[in-house]
Design a protein around this motif. Structure first.
Motif, PDB file in Angstrom:
ATOM      1  N   VAL A  37      44.591 -20.278  -6.857  1.00 58.65           N
ATOM      2  CA  VAL A  37      44.048 -19.120  -7.560  1.00 58.65           C
ATOM      3  C   VAL A  37      42.841 -19.588  -8.372  1.00 58.65           C
ATOM      4  O   VAL A  37      42.953 -20.536  -9.160  1.00 58.65           O
ATOM      5  CB  VAL A  37      45.115 -18.490  -8.477  1.00 58.65           C
ATOM      6  CG1 VAL A  37      44.516 -17.371  -9.310  1.00 58.65           C
ATOM      7  CG2 VAL A  37      46.301 -17.982  -7.662  1.00 58.65           C
ATOM      8  N   TYR A  41      42.543  -7.519  -9.271  1.00 57.46           N
ATOM      9  CA  TYR A  41      42.445  -8.424  -8.137  1.00 57.46           C
ATOM     10  C   TYR A  41      42.709  -9.872  -8.500  1.00 57.46           C
ATOM     11  O   TYR A  41      42.557 -10.272  -9.643  1.00 57.46           O
ATOM     12  CB  TYR A  41      41.031  -8.348  -7.518  1.00 57.46           C
ATOM     13  CG  TYR A  41      40.710  -6.998  -6.968  1.00 57.46           C
ATOM     14  CD1 TYR A  41      41.089  -6.661  -5.684  1.00 57.46           C
ATOM     15  CD2 TYR A  41      40.049  -6.056  -7.739  1.00 57.46           C
ATOM     16  CE1 TYR A  41      40.798  -5.409  -5.167  1.00 57.46           C
ATOM     17  CE2 TYR A  41      39.757  -4.799  -7.234  1.00 57.46           C
ATOM     18  CZ  TYR A  41      40.138  -4.476  -5.942  1.00 57.46           C
ATOM     19  OH  TYR A  41      39.869  -3.248  -5.436  1.00 57.46           O
ATOM     20  N   LYS A  71      41.048 -19.385  -3.380  1.00 55.64           N
ATOM     21  CA  LYS A  71      40.267 -20.274  -2.515  1.00 55.64           C
ATOM     22  C   LYS A  71      41.276 -21.020  -1.660  1.00 55.64           C
ATOM     23  O   LYS A  71      42.072 -21.816  -2.159  1.00 55.64           O
ATOM     24  CB  LYS A  71      39.417 -21.245  -3.305  1.00 55.64           C
ATOM     25  CG  LYS A  71      38.617 -22.143  -2.393  1.00 55.64           C
ATOM     26  CD  LYS A  71      37.570 -22.936  -3.094  1.00 55.64           C
ATOM     27  CE  LYS A  71      36.863 -23.744  -2.032  1.00 55.64           C
ATOM     28  NZ  LYS A  71      35.580 -24.180  -2.432  1.00 55.64           N
ATOM     29  N   THR A  92      41.565 -13.754  -6.921  1.00 53.87           N
ATOM     30  CA  THR A  92      40.719 -14.473  -5.970  1.00 53.87           C
ATOM     31  C   THR A  92      41.366 -15.813  -5.678  1.00 53.87           C
ATOM     32  O   THR A  92      41.718 -16.552  -6.600  1.00 53.87           O
ATOM     33  CB  THR A  92      39.298 -14.686  -6.529  1.00 53.87           C
ATOM     34  OG1 THR A  92      38.752 -13.424  -6.891  1.00 53.87           O
ATOM     35  CG2 THR A  92      38.403 -15.346  -5.495  1.00 53.87           C
ATOM     36  N   SER A 105      40.530 -17.065  -9.812  1.00 51.58           N
ATOM     37  CA  SER A 105      40.257 -16.068 -10.857  1.00 51.58           C
ATOM     38  C   SER A 105      41.262 -14.933 -10.731  1.00 51.58           C
ATOM     39  O   SER A 105      41.802 -14.668  -9.656  1.00 51.58           O
ATOM     40  CB  SER A 105      38.823 -15.544 -10.788  1.00 51.58           C
ATOM     41  OG  SER A 105      38.642 -14.729  -9.666  1.00 51.58           O
ATOM     42  N   GLN A 115      37.557 -17.832   0.976  1.00 45.85           N
ATOM     43  CA  GLN A 115      38.076 -17.215  -0.235  1.00 45.85           C
ATOM     44  C   GLN A 115      38.515 -15.805   0.084  1.00 45.85           C
ATOM     45  O   GLN A 115      37.916 -15.139   0.931  1.00 45.85           O
ATOM     46  CB  GLN A 115      37.013 -17.166  -1.322  1.00 45.85           C
ATOM     47  CG  GLN A 115      36.687 -18.503  -1.913  1.00 45.85           C
ATOM     48  CD  GLN A 115      35.726 -18.387  -3.096  1.00 45.85           C
ATOM     49  OE1 GLN A 115      35.600 -17.336  -3.712  1.00 45.85           O
ATOM     50  NE2 GLN A 115      35.047 -19.469  -3.399  1.00 45.85           N
ATOM     51  N   SER A 116      39.558 -15.358  -0.604  1.00 41.97           N
ATOM     52  CA  SER A 116      39.981 -13.969  -0.449  1.00 41.97           C
ATOM     53  C   SER A 116      40.071 -13.324  -1.823  1.00 41.97           C
ATOM     54  O   SER A 116      40.388 -13.968  -2.818  1.00 41.97           O
ATOM     55  CB  SER A 116      41.322 -13.871   0.281  1.00 41.97           C
ATOM     56  OG  SER A 116      42.348 -14.490  -0.454  1.00 41.97           O
ATOM     57  N   PHE A 117      39.765 -12.049  -1.847  1.00 45.41           N
ATOM     58  CA  PHE A 117      39.749 -11.222  -3.037  1.00 45.41           C
ATOM     59  C   PHE A 117      40.775 -10.139  -2.766  1.00 45.41           C
ATOM     60  O   PHE A 117      40.517  -9.222  -1.989  1.00 45.41           O
ATOM     61  CB  PHE A 117      38.329 -10.665  -3.182  1.00 45.41           C
ATOM     62  CG  PHE A 117      38.055  -9.890  -4.418  1.00 45.41           C
ATOM     63  CD1 PHE A 117      37.999 -10.508  -5.647  1.00 45.41           C
ATOM     64  CD2 PHE A 117      37.808  -8.531  -4.340  1.00 45.41           C
ATOM     65  CE1 PHE A 117      37.711  -9.778  -6.792  1.00 45.41           C
ATOM     66  CE2 PHE A 117      37.512  -7.793  -5.464  1.00 45.41           C
ATOM     67  CZ  PHE A 117      37.461  -8.419  -6.694  1.00 45.41           C
ATOM     68  N   THR A 118      41.977 -10.279  -3.346  1.00 50.50           N
ATOM     69  CA  THR A 118      43.108  -9.436  -2.963  1.00 50.50           C
ATOM     70  C   THR A 118      43.654  -8.661  -4.155  1.00 50.50           C
ATOM     71  O   THR A 118      43.856  -9.232  -5.225  1.00 50.50           O
ATOM     72  CB  THR A 118      44.234 -10.314  -2.373  1.00 50.50           C
ATOM     73  OG1 THR A 118      43.691 -11.121  -1.330  1.00 50.50           O
ATOM     74  CG2 THR A 118      45.359  -9.467  -1.820  1.00 50.50           C
TER      75      THR A 118
END
Length: 66
Positions: A27, A34, A38, A36, A29, A44-47
């Motif tokens: 993690v 949401y 890595k 984020t 951020s 990277q995903s923003f979920t």
């Protein structure tokens, strides 16, 4: 994890996708809506917190004390 669990994550927490430790990341951020992540493969995903049901927290390895 549930949305409530997702909101309690800390930056630096290790997570994995679908329970597979080989598909893991960190993690980087956390916002009000949401998280984020890595991933170790470089992307990277923003979920959203409501979409974290396939992400699991990975416990760090326990350090053996002598």
């Amino acid at each position: 994890m549930t949305p409530e669990q997702s909101k309690q994550l800390k930056v630096g927490a290790h997570v994995c996708f679908n329970g597979d430790p080989a598909d893991s990341g960190k993690v980087i951020s956390i916002g009000a809506q949401y998280v984020t992540i890595k991933w170790d493969d470089g992307h990277q995903s923003f979920t959203g917190h409501n979409a974290m049901d396939r992400v699991e927290l990975v416990e760090p390895p326990k350090v053996k004390r002598k």
